[in-house]
Design an enzyme around this catalytic site. Structure first.
Site, PDB file in Angstrom:
ATOM      1  N   ARG A  36       0.805  -1.228   0.000  1.00  0.00           N
ATOM      2  CA  ARG A  36       0.000   0.000   0.000  1.00  0.00           C
ATOM      3  C   ARG A  36       0.831   1.269   0.000  1.00  0.00           C
ATOM      4  O   ARG A  36       0.324   2.346  -0.287  1.00  0.00           O
ATOM      5  CB  ARG A  36      -0.941   0.001   1.194  1.00  0.00           C
ATOM      6  CG  ARG A  36      -0.251   0.126   2.533  1.00  0.00           C
ATOM      7  CD  ARG A  36      -1.240   0.123   3.669  1.00  0.00           C
ATOM      8  NE  ARG A  36      -0.569   0.116   4.953  1.00  0.00           N
ATOM      9  CZ  ARG A  36      -1.170  -0.130   6.104  1.00  0.00           C
ATOM     10  NH1 ARG A  36      -2.447  -0.408   6.122  1.00  0.00           N
ATOM     11  NH2 ARG A  36      -0.492  -0.120   7.232  1.00  0.00           N
ATOM     12  N   GLY A  41       9.044  -1.986   2.947  1.00  0.00           N
ATOM     13  CA  GLY A  41       8.390  -1.909   4.250  1.00  0.00           C
ATOM     14  C   GLY A  41       9.029  -0.919   5.203  1.00  0.00           C
ATOM     15  O   GLY A  41       9.735   0.014   4.798  1.00  0.00           O
ATOM     16  N   ILE A  42       8.778  -1.147   6.479  1.00  0.00           N
ATOM     17  CA  ILE A  42       9.333  -0.271   7.518  1.00  0.00           C
ATOM     18  C   ILE A  42      10.849  -0.373   7.504  1.00  0.00           C
ATOM     19  O   ILE A  42      11.569   0.629   7.558  1.00  0.00           O
ATOM     20  CB  ILE A  42       8.778  -0.665   8.907  1.00  0.00           C
ATOM     21  CG1 ILE A  42       7.289  -0.321   9.005  1.00  0.00           C
ATOM     22  CG2 ILE A  42       9.563   0.012  10.027  1.00  0.00           C
ATOM     23  CD1 ILE A  42       6.960   1.147   8.892  1.00  0.00           C
ATOM     24  N   GLY A 180      11.187   4.968  26.760  1.00  0.00           N
ATOM     25  CA  GLY A 180      11.412   3.580  26.332  1.00  0.00           C
ATOM     26  C   GLY A 180      12.864   3.362  25.966  1.00  0.00           C
ATOM     27  O   GLY A 180      13.436   4.125  25.186  1.00  0.00           O
ATOM     28  N   ALA A 183      15.582  -1.160  21.737  1.00  0.00           N
ATOM     29  CA  ALA A 183      16.548  -0.840  20.679  1.00  0.00           C
ATOM     30  C   ALA A 183      16.218   0.479  19.982  1.00  0.00           C
ATOM     31  O   ALA A 183      17.105   1.314  19.760  1.00  0.00           O
ATOM     32  CB  ALA A 183      16.595  -1.982  19.674  1.00  0.00           C
ATOM     33  N   ILE A 184      14.941   0.693  19.643  1.00  0.00           N
ATOM     34  CA  ILE A 184      14.590   1.903  18.879  1.00  0.00           C
ATOM     35  C   ILE A 184      14.841   3.156  19.718  1.00  0.00           C
ATOM     36  O   ILE A 184      15.473   4.116  19.259  1.00  0.00           O
ATOM     37  CB  ILE A 184      13.120   1.821  18.393  1.00  0.00           C
ATOM     38  CG1 ILE A 184      12.964   0.684  17.373  1.00  0.00           C
ATOM     39  CG2 ILE A 184      12.679   3.157  17.776  1.00  0.00           C
ATOM     40  CD1 ILE A 184      11.533   0.437  16.906  1.00  0.00           C
ATOM     41  N   HIS A 443      44.295 -12.856  13.422  1.00  0.00           N
ATOM     42  CA  HIS A 443      44.896 -11.828  14.277  1.00  0.00           C
ATOM     43  C   HIS A 443      45.459 -10.703  13.406  1.00  0.00           C
ATOM     44  O   HIS A 443      46.041 -10.972  12.371  1.00  0.00           O
ATOM     45  CB  HIS A 443      46.041 -12.435  15.092  1.00  0.00           C
ATOM     46  CG  HIS A 443      46.804 -11.418  15.880  1.00  0.00           C
ATOM     47  ND1 HIS A 443      46.336 -10.907  17.068  1.00  0.00           N
ATOM     48  CD2 HIS A 443      47.988 -10.786  15.622  1.00  0.00           C
ATOM     49  CE1 HIS A 443      47.211 -10.013  17.515  1.00  0.00           C
ATOM     50  NE2 HIS A 443      48.217  -9.920  16.661  1.00  0.00           N
TER      51      HIS A 443
HETATM   52  C1  FAD Z   1      13.145   2.852  13.892  1.00  0.00           C
HETATM   53  C2  FAD Z   1      13.249   1.352  13.674  1.00  0.00           C
HETATM   54  C3  FAD Z   1      14.490   0.756  13.606  1.00  0.00           C
HETATM   55  C4  FAD Z   1      14.581  -0.615  13.396  1.00  0.00           C
HETATM   56  N1  FAD Z   1      15.817  -1.185  13.327  1.00  0.00           N
HETATM   57  C5  FAD Z   1      15.915  -2.506  13.120  1.00  0.00           C
HETATM   58  C6  FAD Z   1      17.188  -3.121  13.003  1.00  0.00           C
HETATM   59  O1  FAD Z   1      18.228  -2.470  13.093  1.00  0.00           O
HETATM   60  N2  FAD Z   1      17.240  -4.457  12.774  1.00  0.00           N
HETATM   61  C7  FAD Z   1      16.099  -5.210  12.670  1.00  0.00           C
HETATM   62  O2  FAD Z   1      16.202  -6.423  12.460  1.00  0.00           O
HETATM   63  N3  FAD Z   1      14.890  -4.662  12.792  1.00  0.00           N
HETATM   64  C8  FAD Z   1      14.765  -3.336  12.999  1.00  0.00           C
HETATM   65  N4  FAD Z   1      13.534  -2.768  13.067  1.00  0.00           N
HETATM   66  C9  FAD Z   1      12.350  -3.651  12.943  1.00  0.00           C
HETATM   67  C10 FAD Z   1      12.084  -3.994  11.464  1.00  0.00           C
HETATM   68  O3  FAD Z   1      11.915  -2.800  10.736  1.00  0.00           O
HETATM   69  C11 FAD Z   1      10.862  -4.874  11.363  1.00  0.00           C
HETATM   70  O4  FAD Z   1      11.027  -6.008  12.190  1.00  0.00           O
HETATM   71  C12 FAD Z   1      10.650  -5.338   9.940  1.00  0.00           C
HETATM   72  O5  FAD Z   1      10.455  -4.249   9.068  1.00  0.00           O
HETATM   73  C13 FAD Z   1       9.431  -6.264   9.864  1.00  0.00           C
HETATM   74  O6  FAD Z   1       9.256  -6.674   8.550  1.00  0.00           O
HETATM   75  P1  FAD Z   1       7.805  -7.077   8.007  1.00  0.00           P
HETATM   76  O7  FAD Z   1       8.019  -7.510   6.596  1.00  0.00           O
HETATM   77  O8  FAD Z   1       7.151  -7.996   8.940  1.00  0.00           O
HETATM   78  O9  FAD Z   1       6.942  -5.731   8.062  1.00  0.00           O
HETATM   79  P2  FAD Z   1       7.178  -4.247   7.519  1.00  0.00           P
HETATM   80  O10 FAD Z   1       8.574  -3.949   7.232  1.00  0.00           O
HETATM   81  O11 FAD Z   1       6.445  -3.379   8.485  1.00  0.00           O
HETATM   82  O12 FAD Z   1       6.394  -4.249   6.132  1.00  0.00           O
HETATM   83  C14 FAD Z   1       5.013  -4.407   6.079  1.00  0.00           C
HETATM   84  C15 FAD Z   1       4.512  -3.787   4.786  1.00  0.00           C
HETATM   85  O13 FAD Z   1       3.145  -4.126   4.623  1.00  0.00           O
HETATM   86  C16 FAD Z   1       2.450  -3.008   4.072  1.00  0.00           C
HETATM   87  N5  FAD Z   1       1.047  -3.167   4.400  1.00  0.00           N
HETATM   88  C17 FAD Z   1       0.474  -3.162   5.634  1.00  0.00           C
HETATM   89  N6  FAD Z   1      -0.851  -3.391   5.531  1.00  0.00           N
HETATM   90  C18 FAD Z   1      -1.114  -3.519   4.208  1.00  0.00           C
HETATM   91  C19 FAD Z   1      -2.302  -3.766   3.478  1.00  0.00           C
HETATM   92  N7  FAD Z   1      -3.481  -3.915   4.076  1.00  0.00           N
HETATM   93  N8  FAD Z   1      -2.229  -3.828   2.138  1.00  0.00           N
HETATM   94  C20 FAD Z   1      -1.031  -3.672   1.512  1.00  0.00           C
HETATM   95  N9  FAD Z   1       0.131  -3.449   2.152  1.00  0.00           N
HETATM   96  C21 FAD Z   1       0.079  -3.378   3.485  1.00  0.00           C
HETATM   97  C22 FAD Z   1       3.124  -1.810   4.760  1.00  0.00           C
HETATM   98  O14 FAD Z   1       2.943  -0.643   3.992  1.00  0.00           O
HETATM   99  C23 FAD Z   1       4.584  -2.264   4.794  1.00  0.00           C
HETATM  100  O15 FAD Z   1       5.298  -1.822   3.672  1.00  0.00           O
HETATM  101  C24 FAD Z   1      13.407  -1.394  13.266  1.00  0.00           C
HETATM  102  C25 FAD Z   1      12.154  -0.791  13.324  1.00  0.00           C
HETATM  103  C26 FAD Z   1      12.070   0.572  13.530  1.00  0.00           C
HETATM  104  C27 FAD Z   1      10.709   1.200  13.584  1.00  0.00           C
END
Ligand code: FAD
Length: 464
Positions: A36, A41-42, A180, A183-184, A443
């Site tokens: 979407r 993703g995130i 909090g 990590a974040i 080393h």
């Molecule tokens: C600030 C921050 C720093 C982070 N740093 C790390 C790190 O250093 N190392 C690490 O391992 N993890 C880190 N994370 C966590 C990591 O980003 C997430 O664990 C990871 O992105 C999860 O992947 P995912 O594919 O499950 O979901 P996401 O990456 O959240 O992707 C989900 C996708 O689904 C889409 N979506 C949602 N609902 C719908 C829908 N109904 N229809 C279509 N699309 C949809 C969203 O737009 C999104 O693009 C961090 C998170 C944050 C917030």
């Protein structure tokens, strides 16, 4: 688009979803991914990658401030926050478009729009051009998670920021409160502290980075305080009074409430899964608070419906999401799939100093009934650490005293987020102390401390 019937439809193109889609396509399946907002993703757009780009700028700035120690000179040091953020956004954009190329190369159809799952085997997508109905034998939910909002502490983008606001900050905070210390929260605290903000971190539990081994938490805490941060544990932000350019936080510690004023607050109190609006309840999917309940193969209990990554619960990490994506794709393709072992997934925090761990903490190993042997090695005993000017840190290993199984490894210090993978491989291969002791480490490297920590567990460390 080639058609509307697929072997697999993946909802969400984060590190869980896009990896699942690519692996399924590699295995000869016809695949669509629905997204979407942004490919990657995130993780790529608002998480792992842009934070690391910001932290790299902070790290370089910190090193430049120490130029004299290395026989160098750097004068009139400063930074341009907009340029720092611009670089971070550029890195995120580069990687997000890279995902687009990878999906195209693997012949995965990308449908941009908001998906719902109106019935088993059906995905309905609200796109710019209207609703598109897709069907598939297998649907993989990978919709991820978003920031948790606590009543009264909601982000407003001005005085109170979520992680998204903090990644594109409208200004440099002077007095920053981070709520909090996961990590974040700690990564943002470290970034803004290094750039000169006065940072206070409030943590409701009894220590910062509370999932880490106690000794590592304590070590990191000491380093943060030395860098000028104020850390308040066993404390809770009860209320935020938002005024003009300032926020007064009511912070309760031991039953006593104190008021402290800040110009900026970052709320980093966890995340919640994106489970709403998909039609999951109607499908009979079981939810536990804000995540989908799945078995070890990420099956939801509804035939042909899987959930991976953040929507499927902890640990909320990109590499866990990707691994689950591969596993589910292989399961759907009829291959022998390998479930994820949560206790073998490393966690990394890219603050200064870095923190990384895998497996059980010493306390958890004992609580599980293990008779443990613990080894420790400090960075000060390592030649490379001293040559790098990074003598502060600790490597700790936890073994089962009887079997020699590596139960856990915990590190704090320079580059430990890169080093931890050595122990991850060890755990995956069910390594014992004997294998690790006989391994020859190059080393001079920081990795020699990993060897020494193992040796120390059996009273054989050489350099300390
Ligand atoms: C600030 C921050 C720093 C982070 N740093 C790390 C790190 O250093 N190392 C690490 O391992 N993890 C880190 N994370 C966590 C990591 O980003 C997430 O664990 C990871 O992105 C999860 O992947 P995912 O594919 O499950 O979901 P996401 O990456 O959240 O992707 C989900 C996708 O689904 C889409 N979506 C949602 N609902 C719908 C829908 N109904 N229809 C279509 N699309 C949809 C969203 O737009 C999104 O693009 C961090 C998170 C944050 C917030």
């Amino acid at each position: 688009m080639a058609g509307t019937t697929y072997d697999v439809i993946v909802v969400g193109a984060g590190p869980g979803g896009y990896v699942a889609a690519i692996r399924a396509a590699q295995l000869g399946l016809k695949v669509a991914v629905v997204e979407r907002e942004h490919l990657g993703g995130i993780c790529l757009n608002w998480g792992c990658i842009p934070t690391k780009a910001l932290l790299r700028s902070a790290e370089v700035f910190h090193l430049m401030q120490r130029a004299g120690e290395f026989g160098l000179s750097a004068e009139n040091l400063g930074y341009d926050l907009d340029a720092v953020v611009k670089r971070s956004r550029g890195v995120a954009k580069q990687l997000s478009s890279g995902v687009g190329h990878l999906l195209k190369k693997n012949k995965v159809d990308v449908v941009m729009g908001e998906a719902t799952v109106p019935a088993k085997g059906k995905v309905s997508v609200k796109t710019d051009k209207g609703v598109q109905d897709l069907t598939a034998n297998n649907i993989v939910l990978a919709t991820g998670a978003r920031a948790r909002e606590l009543p009264g502490l909601e982000a407003d983008g001005d005085l109170v920021w979520s992680y998204k606001h903090a990644l594109v900050p409208p200004r440099m905070p002077n007095k920053l409160l981070v709520i909090g210390s996961g990590a974040i929260g700690i990564e943002f605290a470290s970034f803004f502290n290094t750039l000169g903000a006065e940072v206070t971190v409030v943590e409701v539990l009894d220590r910062v980075l509370p999932v880490e081994d106690e000794e590592i938490s304590a070590f990191a805490r000491k380093a943060f305080v030395k860098q000028g941060m104020t850390i308040m544990e066993k404390s809770m932000v009860k209320q935020l009074d938002r005024g003009k350019g300032k926020v007064t936080a009511h912070i309760e510690t031991g039953g006593k409430v104190e008021k402290h004023t800040f110009d900026t607050v970052i709320s980093a109190v966890g995340i919640v899964g994106n489970v709403e609006g998909l039609g999951l309840e109607e499908l009979g999917v079981t939810l536990d608070r804000t995540h989908v309940v799945v078995d070890e193969y990420c099956r939801t209990g509804v035939d042909g419906l899987y959930a991976i990554g953040d929507i499927a619960g902890a640990p909320w990490l990109a590499h866990k999401a990707s691994h689950e994506g591969v596993m589910v794709a292989e399961l759907i393709a009829g291959q022998h799939a390998h479930p994820v072992r949560p206790e073998s997934i490393a966690g990394c925090t890219y603050c200064h100093p870095q923190v990384a761990s895998v497996g059980y903490t010493e306390a958890k190993a004992k609580a599980l009934g293990h008779d443990v042997k613990v080894g420790k090695f400090p960075f000060i005993g390592n030649g490379k650490a001293i040559a790098l000017g990074e003598p502060e840190g600790l490597v700790k290993t936890v073994f089962d005293a009887g079997t020699g199984e590596l139960l856990g490894a915990h590190m704090v210090g320079a580059e430990v987020t890169e080093l931890i993978q050595g122990y991850v491989v060890g755990r995956q291969l069910e390594t014992t102390e004997a294998d690790l002791m006989q391994t020859v480490f190059p080393h001079p490297t920081l990795s020699e401390m990993m060897h020494e920590s193992v040796l120390d567990a059996w009273g054989r460390a050489i350099h300390f």
